[in-house]
Scaffold this motif. Sequence first.
Motif, PDB file in Angstrom:
ATOM      1  N   SER A 193       2.649   1.954  -3.306  1.00  0.00           N
ATOM      2  CA  SER A 193       1.850   2.502  -4.409  1.00  0.00           C
ATOM      3  C   SER A 193       1.234   3.847  -4.037  1.00  0.00           C
ATOM      4  O   SER A 193       0.908   4.643  -4.909  1.00  0.00           O
ATOM      5  CB  SER A 193       0.785   1.504  -4.853  1.00  0.00           C
ATOM      6  OG  SER A 193      -0.217   1.428  -3.886  1.00  0.00           O
ATOM      7  N   VAL A 194       1.078   4.100  -2.735  1.00  0.00           N
ATOM      8  CA  VAL A 194       0.460   5.375  -2.346  1.00  0.00           C
ATOM      9  C   VAL A 194       1.490   6.514  -2.339  1.00  0.00           C
ATOM     10  O   VAL A 194       1.154   7.641  -2.650  1.00  0.00           O
ATOM     11  CB  VAL A 194      -0.267   5.247  -0.986  1.00  0.00           C
ATOM     12  CG1 VAL A 194      -0.738   6.601  -0.503  1.00  0.00           C
ATOM     13  CG2 VAL A 194      -1.456   4.319  -1.113  1.00  0.00           C
TER      14      VAL A 194
ATOM     15  N   VAL B 266       0.858  -1.186   0.000  1.00  0.00           N
ATOM     16  CA  VAL B 266       0.000   0.000   0.000  1.00  0.00           C
ATOM     17  C   VAL B 266       0.892   1.233   0.000  1.00  0.00           C
ATOM     18  O   VAL B 266       0.719   2.152  -0.792  1.00  0.00           O
ATOM     19  CB  VAL B 266      -0.932   0.013   1.231  1.00  0.00           C
ATOM     20  CG1 VAL B 266      -1.651   1.344   1.320  1.00  0.00           C
ATOM     21  CG2 VAL B 266      -1.925  -1.110   1.165  1.00  0.00           C
TER      22      VAL B 266
ATOM     23  N   GLU C  64       1.865   8.396  -5.585  1.00  0.00           N
ATOM     24  CA  GLU C  64       0.591   9.093  -5.754  1.00  0.00           C
ATOM     25  C   GLU C  64       0.578  10.374  -4.902  1.00  0.00           C
ATOM     26  O   GLU C  64       0.192  11.449  -5.349  1.00  0.00           O
ATOM     27  CB  GLU C  64      -0.508   8.150  -5.284  1.00  0.00           C
ATOM     28  CG  GLU C  64      -1.881   8.548  -5.662  1.00  0.00           C
ATOM     29  CD  GLU C  64      -2.317   7.840  -6.936  1.00  0.00           C
ATOM     30  OE1 GLU C  64      -3.237   8.347  -7.552  1.00  0.00           O
ATOM     31  OE2 GLU C  64      -1.741   6.803  -7.311  1.00  0.00           O
TER      32      GLU C  64
END
Lengths: 282, 134
Positions: free
Chosen positions: A216-217, A213, A220
């Motif tokens: 990938s966050v 998590v 972002e």
Amino acid sequence: MAGVSTKEIKNRIRSMESTKQITKAMEMVAASKLRHCQAQVQNSRPYFEILHATIEDIIRTNRDFSSPFFADRAEGKTVFIVIGGDRGLAGGYNSNVLKLVQSKIDACPNALVLPIGKRALDYCVSHKIPVLTGTYAEAAGVSIGDCFSIAKQLSKGFLAGEYNGVQIAYTNFVSMLSQTPDTMQLLPLTCDEELRKNGAESGILYEPSGEEVFASVVPEYLGGILYGTLCESRASEQAARRSAMDSATQNAEDMIADLSLKFNRARQASITQEITEIVAGS
Amino acid sequence: MSTFPLKIVTPDGLIYDGDAERLIVRSTTGDLAIMARHINFVTPLGMGKATVIANGERREAACIGGMLSVVDGSVTLVPTTFEWSDKIDVDRAEASQQRAENILHNQNSTDTDIRLAEARLHRALVRKSVAGRK
């Protein structure tokens, strides 16, 4: 007799008037663009607040892994993302942020700049500062998708050990009248140890895993910050231009008033002289 | 049916703020549905269709990237882009698909180009399929 002829003064008044028209128009254009930029800043704010809160939550409650995004290295290059404007005539907007960047770069031996905005790119080229890419030379044309691809590229470079840090220089939109240049460290992420020690287990289920998590966050999140600072900078640019043009218009008005006074004096003087000549002649 | 508070925020602003009965999204590992009283939960999102069911009404959207979090019963969806099915620009998706296919068919494309084009193609296909099924 006045020092300057009335015709000359008249010409200067006319040229001042057209300058005033231009600055006035630019001021109004900047004001309307500013409204648009401000709306954008406001719309995007909740998104970053939520992303930020989530990242902080994960950092605070995580006990199981240490992410490579925290790695503090000495080798590698430091990337500076510099957000400037595309055009001048915006008061100190460009020079303020570039001055700040220069002082940061001087302190950093291995700097690499990713300029956003034509002015930022021009500055790097003329000062022979190494540039990562000149693709984003137009600040107005950088979309949110571009922000995310920049963030992805930079975080990949960071994980590969190519870069040892990423900093961003932008202009904070404090108010209509005040914009301050600022820098922010994007990578490596910093973590407040106190916060981490005191943080209780939150009992949040991360799927597939906290690590994934996070991985990938984070890009972002960086893309989000980049977009947010870009919005702030754009709003600042318009605000700076608006106030610069406002004072230019004011100055033009003062000059016109001053010149009109001179013109009238000169005209009066020439009339008086004519009368004196006529009276003396008769 | 019991409901939960749902918020959908993108960089373009707040898209949805209200109660919903069910939310179905595509995560990186597959489709998942969230209903009321879900455990605290965080997951990154993939690209796919998102469905919001509120007051018995079903609305679909193309939802790309970002993440989903459930904290204390309130659900926040933070996608990179989120477009309701009736607001999708199909022509744009079509053009984007065309461009991506051209790059993929071109022998001289670099690896980066191909990766970008694949992602673009995927997004375009998601948008088209969501728009077509309304």
